[in-house]
Design an enzyme around this catalytic site. Structure first.
Site, PDB file in Angstrom:
ATOM      1  N   ASP A 209       1.093  -1.241   0.074  1.00  0.00           N
ATOM      2  CA  ASP A 209      -0.057  -0.117   0.002  1.00  0.00           C
ATOM      3  C   ASP A 209       1.004   1.289  -0.112  1.00  0.00           C
ATOM      4  O   ASP A 209       2.303   1.114   0.201  1.00  0.00           O
ATOM      5  CB  ASP A 209      -0.808   0.017   1.501  1.00  0.00           C
ATOM      6  CG  ASP A 209      -0.057  -0.172   2.637  1.00  0.00           C
ATOM      7  OD1 ASP A 209       0.272   1.010   3.107  1.00  0.00           O
ATOM      8  OD2 ASP A 209       0.049  -1.075   3.012  1.00  0.00           O
ATOM      9  N   ASP A 211       0.373   3.612   2.516  1.00  0.00           N
ATOM     10  CA  ASP A 211       0.637   4.146   3.735  1.00  0.00           C
ATOM     11  C   ASP A 211      -0.426   5.290   3.720  1.00  0.00           C
ATOM     12  O   ASP A 211      -1.677   5.229   3.027  1.00  0.00           O
ATOM     13  CB  ASP A 211       1.698   4.587   4.300  1.00  0.00           C
ATOM     14  CG  ASP A 211       1.974   4.804   5.639  1.00  0.00           C
ATOM     15  OD1 ASP A 211       1.653   3.720   6.229  1.00  0.00           O
ATOM     16  OD2 ASP A 211       2.228   5.499   6.334  1.00  0.00           O
TER      17      ASP A 211
END
Length: 291
Positions: A209, A211
């Site tokens: 991802d 973040d």
């Protein structure tokens, strides 16, 4: 020369290593506590591999509850000379999208609940840690990733936060501004303890991802993370298989001295060393303590 034994710590999404042959469970105990699981030893080709799932069977341990000391200690007792840490992580950079593997070469330790050393009162040691990963092992991982067409980047700083919550936006933007590449919850004190145990260490940050630093996104979506994690797990297994297929039979001396880290590290005079602590250090520091 020392026989090379490749250790693999499986992070989130990597709880086993399909393809291992002649697998047996090692019944090893540690004076430091209870490891996440019993290590499994097998081989891929001629390379001996010892595998340990960091979070235990069924992912029962959070990052703060892992007994990192026991994990590194039992891997040392199993003869591991080179250790690959497979770790899910978030990205601070657009050019490191989910699915990228980052072979980090630096760490920023922001944990606060974890004891970062095997040593202490009665046996004080200071190991060099300016170069925390083993260059030869990183180079071999990079070649294996290229051979398997796994998107990867060599180099970058890994921020290790305490967790188990994901980052606030303030934390995420701060570490991005500092120039860090990825963020995770498990490589500290793991990397420090591996260095104290004189095990050559390298981490594979498997990006899941971005973040929480992107203002136009809602932050980390756990469902999306889990989906990417499954795909990353498949790539990680291919990476390890390729790494093992080309791994040397003998451990290569580490250019940054990770396999000789204790040569001058222990400061406490012999007559002032604590016998109980020395007994616990039998595997980790036995080479320099004469045990």
């Amino acid at each position: 020369m020392t026989k090379a034994i490749l250790g693999v710590i499986g992070g989130s999404g990597v709880y086993d290593l399909p393809g291992l042959e002649d697998v047996r469970e090692l019944d090893l105990t540690s004076p430091w506590g209870t490891p996440s699981a019993k290590p499994k030893q097998g081989r891929i080709g001629a390379t001996t591999i010892v595998f340990l799932p960091r979070h235990g069977a069924g992912h029962r341990l959070s990052p703060s509850d892992i007994d990192y000391h026991a994990n590194i200690d039992v891997l040392k007792r199993a003869g591991v000379t080179d250790l690959v840490s497979l770790s899910a992580c978030g990205s601070y950079r657009e050019e490191l999208p989910p699915g990228t593997f980052v072979l980090a070469d630096q760490f920023i330790d922001r944990t606060f609940r974890r004891q970062p050393t095997f040593f202490g009162p009665g046996c004080v040691a200071h190991v060099a840690f300016s170069d925390p990963v083993a260059p030869n092992l990183v180079a071999r991982l990079a070649r294996a990733a290229a051979a398997e067409s796994v998107p990867h980047v060599v180099g970058g700083s890994y921020v290790c936060m305490e967790g188990p919550q994901f980052s606030t936006r303030a934390e995420s933007t701060t570490y991005k501004a500092m120039g860090a590449s990825i963020v995770g919850m498990t490589n500290m004190p793991e990397a420090k303890l591996a260095r104290e145990a004189e095990i050559s260490y390298a981490t594979v940050g498997m990006v899941t991802d971005y973040d929480a630093w992107r203002p136009h996104e809602a932050g980390v979506d756990v469902a999306d993370v889990i989906a990417v994690m499954r795909d990353n797990g498949d790539k990680a297994r291919r990476l390890v298989a390729r790494l093992a297929a080309d791994f040397p039979a003998e451990h290569e001396p580490c250019p940054v001295g990770s396999d000789r880290a204790l040569d001058f590290a222990i400061i406490t005079a012999p007559e002032h060393r604590d016998a109980a602590l020395l007994a616990k250090l039998d595997a980790v520091a036995g080479r320099v303590l004469g045990r």
